[in-house]
Enzyme design. Structure first.
Site, PDB file in Angstrom:
ATOM      1  N   TYR A 240       1.463  -9.951  -4.643  1.00 42.41           N
ATOM      2  CA  TYR A 240       2.400  -8.948  -5.162  1.00 42.41           C
ATOM      3  C   TYR A 240       2.055  -8.608  -6.601  1.00 42.41           C
ATOM      4  O   TYR A 240       1.351  -9.349  -7.290  1.00 42.41           O
ATOM      5  CB  TYR A 240       3.857  -9.403  -5.029  1.00 42.41           C
ATOM      6  N   CYS A 241       2.548  -7.460  -7.046  1.00 51.11           N
ATOM      7  CA  CYS A 241       2.409  -7.027  -8.437  1.00 51.11           C
ATOM      8  C   CYS A 241       3.679  -6.260  -8.807  1.00 51.11           C
ATOM      9  O   CYS A 241       4.740  -6.543  -8.256  1.00 51.11           O
ATOM     10  CB  CYS A 241       1.137  -6.195  -8.631  1.00 51.11           C
ATOM     11  N   HIS A 242       3.581  -5.305  -9.713  1.00 54.48           N
ATOM     12  CA  HIS A 242       4.763  -4.569 -10.135  1.00 54.48           C
ATOM     13  C   HIS A 242       5.232  -3.602  -9.047  1.00 54.48           C
ATOM     14  O   HIS A 242       6.399  -3.619  -8.658  1.00 54.48           O
ATOM     15  CB  HIS A 242       4.477  -3.818 -11.439  1.00 54.48           C
TER      16      HIS A 242
ATOM     17  N   GLY B 230       2.856  -2.675  -6.210  1.00 49.05           N
ATOM     18  CA  GLY B 230       2.104  -2.875  -4.970  1.00 49.05           C
ATOM     19  C   GLY B 230       0.667  -2.408  -4.983  1.00 49.05           C
ATOM     20  O   GLY B 230      -0.077  -2.708  -4.057  1.00 49.05           O
TER      21      GLY B 230
ATOM     22  N   ILE C 285       7.389  -6.371  -7.184  1.00 51.70           N
ATOM     23  CA  ILE C 285       8.577  -7.034  -7.710  1.00 51.70           C
ATOM     24  C   ILE C 285       9.684  -6.019  -8.020  1.00 51.70           C
ATOM     25  O   ILE C 285      10.876  -6.363  -7.990  1.00 51.70           O
ATOM     26  CB  ILE C 285       8.237  -7.917  -8.926  1.00 51.70           C
TER      27      ILE C 285
END
Length: 102
Positions: free
Chosen positions: A59-61, A63, A88
């Site tokens: 995951y990241c901020h 996607g 997230i």
């Protein structure tokens, strides 16, 4: 995988590695419990020692970066990689509003 699906999967399989591909300053703002930051050292360890059939969620901020990481690890032979769509940000909006947004 949607954030709702990821949350349900992690609830049933809490041992699943949750890999955060964001920068350290972003993790200082918020992060998901049990997540590990994808560093060069972790990537090298994953490539050298991890079971390629082990489920892994990135995951990241939002996607995008995690999608690229998931694709890379898939190209390296990892068969059970998933990208958490929406990152997230979506987790905060749809799963746990206590996670700060930025």
């Amino acid at each position: 995988m949607s954030v709702q699906d990821a949350a349900a999967y992690l609830e049933e399989h809490p041992e699943t590695p949750l890999i955060d591909v964001r920068e350290s300053f972003e993790r200082d703002i918020c992060q998901l419990p049990t997540s590990r930051q994808l560093t060069e050292a972790l990537a090298e360890d994953m490539l050298a020692h991890w079971d390629r059939d082990l489920p892994v969620i990135f995951y990241c901020h939002h996607g995008g970066r995690s999608r690229a990481a998931a694709e890379y690890f898939q190209q390296q032979g990892f068969s059970q990689v998933r990208n958490m769509t929406g990152g997230i940000e979506a987790w905060s909006l749809l799963v746990n509003p206590e996670i700060p947004r930025y």
